[in-house]
Enzyme design. Structure first.
Site, PDB file in Angstrom:
ATOM      1  N   GLY A 144     -71.570 -66.385  23.229  1.00 10.44           N
ATOM      2  CA  GLY A 144     -71.008 -65.318  23.626  1.00 10.44           C
ATOM      3  C   GLY A 144     -70.872 -65.236  25.218  1.00 10.44           C
ATOM      4  O   GLY A 144     -71.735 -64.662  25.742  1.00 10.44           O
ATOM      5  N   ASN A 190     -68.587 -64.954  26.504  1.00  3.45           N
ATOM      6  CA  ASN A 190     -67.318 -63.570  27.219  1.00  3.45           C
ATOM      7  C   ASN A 190     -68.378 -62.629  26.976  1.00  3.45           C
ATOM      8  O   ASN A 190     -68.611 -61.810  27.833  1.00  3.45           O
ATOM      9  CB  ASN A 190     -66.541 -63.898  26.030  1.00  3.45           C
ATOM     10  CG  ASN A 190     -64.787 -64.797  26.064  1.00  3.45           C
ATOM     11  OD1 ASN A 190     -64.184 -64.722  27.134  1.00  3.45           O
ATOM     12  ND2 ASN A 190     -65.503 -66.021  25.807  1.00  3.45           N
ATOM     13  N   LYS A 192     -69.451 -52.000   6.477  1.00  4.32           N
ATOM     14  CA  LYS A 192     -70.830 -52.299   7.084  1.00  4.32           C
ATOM     15  C   LYS A 192     -69.993 -52.477   8.435  1.00  4.32           C
ATOM     16  O   LYS A 192     -70.871 -51.037   9.246  1.00  4.32           O
ATOM     17  CB  LYS A 192     -71.440 -53.491   6.702  1.00  4.32           C
ATOM     18  CG  LYS A 192     -71.731 -53.447   5.290  1.00  4.32           C
ATOM     19  CD  LYS A 192     -73.285 -54.727   5.486  1.00  4.32           C
ATOM     20  CE  LYS A 192     -73.277 -54.999   3.803  1.00  4.32           C
ATOM     21  NZ  LYS A 192     -73.975 -56.592   3.308  1.00  4.32           N
ATOM     22  N   LEU A 194     -64.553 -64.566  14.205  1.00  2.00           N
ATOM     23  CA  LEU A 194     -63.732 -65.355  13.929  1.00  2.00           C
ATOM     24  C   LEU A 194     -63.635 -65.278  12.925  1.00  2.00           C
ATOM     25  O   LEU A 194     -62.775 -65.836  11.618  1.00  2.00           O
ATOM     26  CB  LEU A 194     -64.884 -66.588  13.473  1.00  2.00           C
ATOM     27  CG  LEU A 194     -64.598 -67.751  14.724  1.00  2.00           C
ATOM     28  CD1 LEU A 194     -65.695 -69.114  14.771  1.00  2.00           C
ATOM     29  CD2 LEU A 194     -63.986 -68.034  15.449  1.00  2.00           C
ATOM     30  N   HIS A 208     -58.132 -64.866  23.348  1.00  4.60           N
ATOM     31  CA  HIS A 208     -57.747 -65.948  22.974  1.00  4.60           C
ATOM     32  C   HIS A 208     -57.642 -67.061  23.867  1.00  4.60           C
ATOM     33  O   HIS A 208     -56.684 -66.720  24.730  1.00  4.60           O
ATOM     34  CB  HIS A 208     -56.532 -65.195  22.114  1.00  4.60           C
ATOM     35  CG  HIS A 208     -55.972 -66.818  20.826  1.00  4.60           C
ATOM     36  ND1 HIS A 208     -56.442 -67.244  19.927  1.00  4.60           N
ATOM     37  CD2 HIS A 208     -54.795 -67.788  21.490  1.00  4.60           C
ATOM     38  CE1 HIS A 208     -55.822 -68.213  19.316  1.00  4.60           C
ATOM     39  NE2 HIS A 208     -55.109 -68.465  20.862  1.00  4.60           N
ATOM     40  N   ASP A 244     -53.524 -62.749  15.679  1.00  6.52           N
ATOM     41  CA  ASP A 244     -53.287 -62.828  16.954  1.00  6.52           C
ATOM     42  C   ASP A 244     -52.165 -62.766  18.107  1.00  6.52           C
ATOM     43  O   ASP A 244     -51.366 -63.269  18.400  1.00  6.52           O
ATOM     44  CB  ASP A 244     -53.627 -64.612  17.883  1.00  6.52           C
ATOM     45  CG  ASP A 244     -54.702 -65.518  17.200  1.00  6.52           C
ATOM     46  OD1 ASP A 244     -55.361 -66.524  16.983  1.00  6.52           O
ATOM     47  OD2 ASP A 244     -55.621 -64.602  17.587  1.00  6.52           O
ATOM     48  N   GLU A 274     -61.196 -67.050  31.007  1.00  9.10           N
ATOM     49  CA  GLU A 274     -61.139 -65.824  29.553  1.00  9.10           C
ATOM     50  C   GLU A 274     -62.428 -64.786  30.160  1.00  9.10           C
ATOM     51  O   GLU A 274     -61.751 -63.689  29.629  1.00  9.10           O
ATOM     52  CB  GLU A 274     -61.656 -66.186  28.376  1.00  9.10           C
ATOM     53  CG  GLU A 274     -60.793 -67.352  28.031  1.00  9.10           C
ATOM     54  CD  GLU A 274     -61.561 -67.680  26.613  1.00  9.10           C
ATOM     55  OE1 GLU A 274     -62.712 -67.118  26.388  1.00  9.10           O
ATOM     56  OE2 GLU A 274     -60.950 -69.299  26.116  1.00  9.10           O
TER      57      GLU A 274
HETATM   58  C1  GRF Z   1     -64.858 -69.635  22.744  1.00 10.93           C
HETATM   59  O1  GRF Z   1     -64.112 -71.083  22.154  1.00 10.93           O
HETATM   60  C2  GRF Z   1     -63.798 -68.952  23.485  1.00 10.93           C
HETATM   61  O2  GRF Z   1     -61.823 -69.888  23.593  1.00 10.93           O
HETATM   62  C3  GRF Z   1     -62.902 -68.323  22.192  1.00 10.93           C
HETATM   63  O3  GRF Z   1     -63.958 -67.843  22.084  1.00 10.93           O
HETATM   64  C4  GRF Z   1     -64.883 -69.317  21.634  1.00 10.93           C
HETATM   65  C5  GRF Z   1     -66.469 -69.085  22.264  1.00 10.93           C
HETATM   66  O4  GRF Z   1     -66.409 -68.119  23.410  1.00 10.93           O
HETATM   67  N1  GRF Z   1     -62.344 -67.080  22.666  1.00 10.93           N
HETATM   68  P1  GRF Z   1     -67.941 -67.041  23.819  1.00 10.93           P
HETATM   69  O5  GRF Z   1     -68.617 -68.253  24.839  1.00 10.93           O
HETATM   70  O6  GRF Z   1     -68.858 -67.231  21.868  1.00 10.93           O
HETATM   71  O7  GRF Z   1     -67.623 -65.806  24.590  1.00 10.93           O
END
Ligand code: GRF
Length: 196
Positions: free
Chosen positions: A13, A15, A66, A85, A104, A145, A174
């Protein structure tokens, strides 16, 4: 007021944290009001709890139904996949057409599609001896993607890089471009150019 953001994450997390930080400093005109994960151990859920944001593990049974129900219940304007994912159902994509973005860790369309996520992307970049990699923010459509690209930023691959050092530099990019896109969208600005 601003936009009501839901973030879906499967992992640590970072991001998500970048988005939370930039809503709290009001750079993003909105707030994260819902966090969902397919992984009950995801640290992303802990980050949500630390910021008093409703954060839920969604188990596999009827997961997408959900998720859609929660997105509607929380009156979500915008969905961010931040290291999420799992594949979203067509129902969710249709209900939130051009209101879901994904980050991505490559310069799409390179290293996209099934099996290319997280460190697997960086391992492929290193083994292919690419001179550049980067990160991409794109709208989510029915493919993996494949949605319209909103922003990309290049990252030079150093001779000294292995996939771990490269992944660390790309993760920072990112955070930068994801926050940048959400800030623009939160202010009704839809003109994007790639920053290289
Ligand atoms: C990382 O590998 C990033 O490249 C991809 O998701 C993964 C987890 O990132 N976007 P985060 O630290 O959980 O945001």
């Amino acid at each position: 007021m601003g936009i009501r953001i839901a973030v879906l994450a499967s992992g640590g997390g970072t991001n998500l944290q970048a988005i939370i930080d930039h809503t709290e400093n009001e750079q993003i005109n909105g707030e994260v009001v819902l966090i969902l994960s397919n992984n009950k151990e995801a640290y992303a859920l802990k980050r949500g709890e630390q910021h008093n944001i409703p954060s839920f593990y969604v188990e596999a049974t009827n997961r997408n139904e959900k998720i859609l129900k929660l997105l509607k219940e929380y009156d979500i304007d915008f969905v961010v996949l931040a290291g999420y994912l799992k594949i979203l159902s067509k129902e969710i994509i249709d209900a939130f057409r051009n209101k879901i973005i994904n980050i991505h860790p490559s310069l799409l369309p390179k290293y996209s599609g099934k099996g290319y996520y997280g460190e697997k992307v960086h391992q492929a970049v290193i083994s292919n001896n690419d001179k550049f990699s980067g990160a991409t923010v794109h709208y989510v459509d029915e493919g993996i993607d494949t949605g319209k690209i909103l922003m990309q930023k290049k990252v030079k691959v150093l001779d000294t890089d292995d996939y771990i050092s490269l992944s660390k530099r790309i993760l920072k990019v990112e955070h930068e471009i994801l926050v940048n896109v959400i800030e623009k969208l939160s202010k009704g600005d839809h003109n994007f150019e790639s920053i290289n």
